[in-house]
Scaffold this motif. Sequence first.
Motif, PDB file in Angstrom:
ATOM      1  N   TYR A 232       1.968 -29.869 -17.440  1.00 30.23           N
ATOM      2  CA  TYR A 232       1.021 -28.760 -17.307  1.00 30.23           C
ATOM      3  C   TYR A 232      -0.357 -29.350 -17.039  1.00 30.23           C
ATOM      4  N   CYS A 233      -1.121 -28.680 -16.184  1.00 27.02           N
ATOM      5  CA  CYS A 233      -2.429 -29.226 -15.815  1.00 27.02           C
ATOM      6  C   CYS A 233      -3.304 -29.479 -17.037  1.00 27.02           C
ATOM      7  N   GLY A 234      -3.209 -28.577 -18.028  1.00 26.50           N
ATOM      8  CA  GLY A 234      -4.076 -28.700 -19.194  1.00 26.50           C
ATOM      9  C   GLY A 234      -3.821 -29.929 -20.034  1.00 26.50           C
ATOM     10  N   THR A 235      -2.619 -30.479 -19.977  1.00 24.98           N
ATOM     11  CA  THR A 235      -2.272 -31.623 -20.821  1.00 24.98           C
ATOM     12  C   THR A 235      -1.730 -32.807 -20.022  1.00 24.98           C
ATOM     13  N   CYS A 236      -1.761 -32.715 -18.707  1.00 27.08           N
ATOM     14  CA  CYS A 236      -1.128 -33.736 -17.861  1.00 27.08           C
ATOM     15  C   CYS A 236      -1.889 -35.060 -17.925  1.00 27.08           C
ATOM     16  N   LYS A 237      -1.147 -36.155 -18.091  1.00 29.96           N
ATOM     17  CA  LYS A 237      -1.763 -37.472 -18.172  1.00 29.96           C
ATOM     18  C   LYS A 237      -1.987 -38.106 -16.805  1.00 29.96           C
ATOM     19  N   VAL A 238      -1.325 -37.592 -15.783  1.00 31.93           N
ATOM     20  CA  VAL A 238      -1.475 -38.193 -14.448  1.00 31.93           C
ATOM     21  C   VAL A 238      -2.326 -37.327 -13.524  1.00 31.93           C
ATOM     22  N   PRO A 240      -5.504 -37.172 -13.049  1.00 32.35           N
ATOM     23  CA  PRO A 240      -6.544 -37.859 -12.268  1.00 32.35           C
ATOM     24  C   PRO A 240      -6.021 -38.435 -10.957  1.00 32.35           C
ATOM     25  N   SER A 241      -4.688 -38.573 -10.851  1.00 34.11           N
ATOM     26  CA  SER A 241      -4.093 -39.075  -9.619  1.00 34.11           C
ATOM     27  C   SER A 241      -3.523 -37.957  -8.754  1.00 34.11           C
ATOM     28  N   CYS A 242      -3.726 -36.709  -9.149  1.00 33.02           N
ATOM     29  CA  CYS A 242      -3.206 -35.553  -8.406  1.00 33.02           C
ATOM     30  C   CYS A 242      -4.289 -35.027  -7.482  1.00 33.02           C
ATOM     31  N   ALA A 243      -4.083 -35.150  -6.192  1.00 36.34           N
ATOM     32  CA  ALA A 243      -5.088 -34.726  -5.216  1.00 36.34           C
ATOM     33  C   ALA A 243      -5.355 -33.230  -5.299  1.00 36.34           C
ATOM     34  N   TYR A 244      -4.327 -32.422  -5.588  1.00 37.04           N
ATOM     35  CA  TYR A 244      -4.519 -30.971  -5.667  1.00 37.04           C
ATOM     36  C   TYR A 244      -5.411 -30.610  -6.844  1.00 37.04           C
ATOM     37  N   TYR A 245      -5.223 -31.266  -7.978  1.00 38.46           N
ATOM     38  CA  TYR A 245      -6.059 -30.989  -9.142  1.00 38.46           C
ATOM     39  C   TYR A 245      -7.472 -31.511  -8.935  1.00 38.46           C
ATOM     40  N   MET A 246      -7.604 -32.728  -8.463  1.00 30.66           N
ATOM     41  CA  MET A 246      -8.922 -33.350  -8.363  1.00 30.66           C
ATOM     42  C   MET A 246      -9.762 -32.761  -7.230  1.00 30.66           C
ATOM     43  N   ARG A 247      -9.129 -32.050  -6.302  1.00 33.39           N
ATOM     44  CA  ARG A 247      -9.913 -31.386  -5.246  1.00 33.39           C
ATOM     45  C   ARG A 247     -10.884 -30.383  -5.856  1.00 33.39           C
ATOM     46  N   TRP A 248     -10.522 -29.832  -7.022  1.00 32.93           N
ATOM     47  CA  TRP A 248     -11.348 -28.792  -7.642  1.00 32.93           C
ATOM     48  C   TRP A 248     -11.900 -29.228  -8.994  1.00 32.93           C
ATOM     49  N   SER A 249     -11.826 -30.491  -9.311  1.00 38.48           N
ATOM     50  CA  SER A 249     -12.208 -30.936 -10.650  1.00 38.48           C
ATOM     51  C   SER A 249     -12.882 -32.301 -10.601  1.00 38.48           C
ATOM     52  N   THR A 250     -13.496 -32.653 -11.719  1.00 40.12           N
ATOM     53  CA  THR A 250     -13.958 -34.012 -11.940  1.00 40.12           C
ATOM     54  C   THR A 250     -13.098 -34.600 -13.055  1.00 40.12           C
ATOM     55  N   ARG A 251     -13.323 -35.817 -13.406  1.00 41.82           N
ATOM     56  CA  ARG A 251     -12.527 -36.442 -14.467  1.00 41.82           C
ATOM     57  C   ARG A 251     -12.764 -35.806 -15.826  1.00 41.82           C
ATOM     58  N   PHE A 272      -0.573 -16.349 -23.810  1.00 44.40           N
ATOM     59  CA  PHE A 272       0.594 -15.495 -23.761  1.00 44.40           C
ATOM     60  C   PHE A 272       1.745 -16.179 -24.490  1.00 44.40           C
ATOM     61  N   THR A 273       2.795 -15.437 -24.752  1.00 47.23           N
ATOM     62  CA  THR A 273       3.912 -15.946 -25.528  1.00 47.23           C
ATOM     63  C   THR A 273       4.909 -16.651 -24.617  1.00 47.23           C
ATOM     64  N   GLY A 274       5.086 -17.946 -24.807  1.00 49.35           N
ATOM     65  CA  GLY A 274       6.103 -18.674 -24.066  1.00 49.35           C
ATOM     66  C   GLY A 274       5.845 -18.813 -22.595  1.00 49.35           C
ATOM     67  N   TYR A 275       4.629 -18.618 -22.151  1.00 47.77           N
ATOM     68  CA  TYR A 275       4.339 -18.700 -20.718  1.00 47.77           C
ATOM     69  C   TYR A 275       2.984 -19.344 -20.492  1.00 47.77           C
ATOM     70  N   ARG A 276       2.953 -20.250 -19.522  1.00 46.36           N
ATOM     71  CA  ARG A 276       1.695 -20.855 -19.094  1.00 46.36           C
ATOM     72  C   ARG A 276       1.595 -20.753 -17.588  1.00 46.36           C
ATOM     73  N   ALA A 277       0.390 -20.541 -17.120  1.00 43.63           N
ATOM     74  CA  ALA A 277       0.162 -20.387 -15.683  1.00 43.63           C
ATOM     75  C   ALA A 277      -0.430 -21.648 -15.069  1.00 43.63           C
ATOM     76  N   ASP A 278      -0.254 -22.793 -15.756  1.00 41.28           N
ATOM     77  CA  ASP A 278      -0.759 -24.051 -15.200  1.00 41.28           C
ATOM     78  C   ASP A 278       0.362 -25.080 -15.112  1.00 41.28           C
ATOM     79  N   ALA A 279       1.588 -24.613 -14.851  1.00 40.54           N
ATOM     80  CA  ALA A 279       2.725 -25.527 -14.715  1.00 40.54           C
ATOM     81  C   ALA A 279       2.538 -26.423 -13.496  1.00 40.54           C
ATOM     82  N   CYS A 280       3.209 -27.557 -13.503  1.00 36.66           N
ATOM     83  CA  CYS A 280       3.026 -28.551 -12.449  1.00 36.66           C
ATOM     84  C   CYS A 280       3.611 -28.060 -11.126  1.00 36.66           C
TER      85      CYS A 280
END
Length: 437
Positions: A232-238, A240-251, A272-280
């Motif tokens: 999940y984007c919120g907890t992902c350890k990699v 910083p190496s994801c071009a899609y995430y870093m296009r809109w973010s800083t470290r 929400f219960t059992g659902y996240r909207a930031d899946a990989c």
Amino acid sequence: MARKRYVICGVSTRANGMFIKPMLETFGQHCEIVGLLDADPGRFANCFKKFPSLAGTPVYAPDQFERMIQETKPDAVIVAGVDYTHAEYIVKGLEHGLDVISEKPMVTSGADCKRVLDAQERSSGKLYVAFNYRYSPIHTRIKELILEGRVGRITSVDLNWYLDTYHGASYFKRWNRRRGSSGGLSVHKSTHHFDLVQWWIGQKPVEAFAYGALNYFGPEGELNPAKEDGRYCGTCKVKPSCAYYMRWSTRSKEIVPEDDHVTNIDVKSGGFTGYRADACIFDAEIDIEDTYAAVVKYEQGAMLSYSVNFSLPYEGYRLAINGTKGRIETMEVMSKRTSHAVPEQTIELFPLFGAKETIRVVPKPGGHGGGDPLLLEDLFLGPDPLRAYDIMAGAEAGALAVLTGEAVWKSVQSNKPIRLADLLEPAEAEERGKAHV
């Protein structure tokens, strides 16, 4: 005059922003929300936090629809939950003789289209499908030019739609990424586009042939930083190496673009219960396509050449409509999320014999090119008496758009042209792998 009473099935982000907010703030004299239905109690809490005046509104689980109707005695049902749930509530609402407003897509399959069409035929209620793109001033002006006969009989349409790396990727973070929930993007997203074309040209689609692929997302995506499911984007350890995430973010900070309309409320865990909207966006469970090229044939001989791509540097579309007397062209860059200057959108009218005419359209405020407020006025105030043509979509238009989208992905699978009428034939219900969202 008594206010019209509404219940809402699916207390989604879309329901909150598109319907509940304007119903409370703009159309409160004309409508009243008397019941909410959803599978997730967290969505009720989120809604009441956002709209305190609704606190105390009766809430119901999905299996309590009949109880909701009995207790709240509504005049109309608004359906705005996950796509695969639409058919059940539309059909039940029509069976009770109620008006129904459905978010697009109306449903996700030909089998469900048949259920809805049959229910509409038997019902004293009326189904309205919220195709807001029809209401954009540019799009209504194109419709008017065609009705005026400026391009003659329509022979072909070219429509190429582009979604940028932010908006396009968002579908692969959410429930849309599973065909069982959304019907795939040829249904969930492209029904917007197929509906526009059939409305513009006044012809019904009859057959489609298409190619499609998953080019950018899923585990084989070329920019996947690691083949590991369940991130999940919120907890992902990699990330910083994801071009899609870093296009809109800083470290140190995720940046949400100012004109964002796709980010879910409380995207991270806990909302929400059992659902996240930031899946990989590179998960293996993704079973839909992100690229299509299709040809659609219409009942009076017109042909559509269509493509859509969900991972491009900017968002917008290119359109050309060809007829026996001329051609219409327009191009729109929809999003401010670009690194280049955005030109003014105009309509270029090319007579078959004569000089080009450039048509400028006065913009309207509001979402989807100014279409959302105008659609809502028609839904809650009635059709604009000054408009000289039909614009609101009903069950047939909603079904034709879904059938075109289903024909596209079934053609991708079979490598054969698919007739839309064949998708309405009775068939065993398919196991749709519905995700809990």
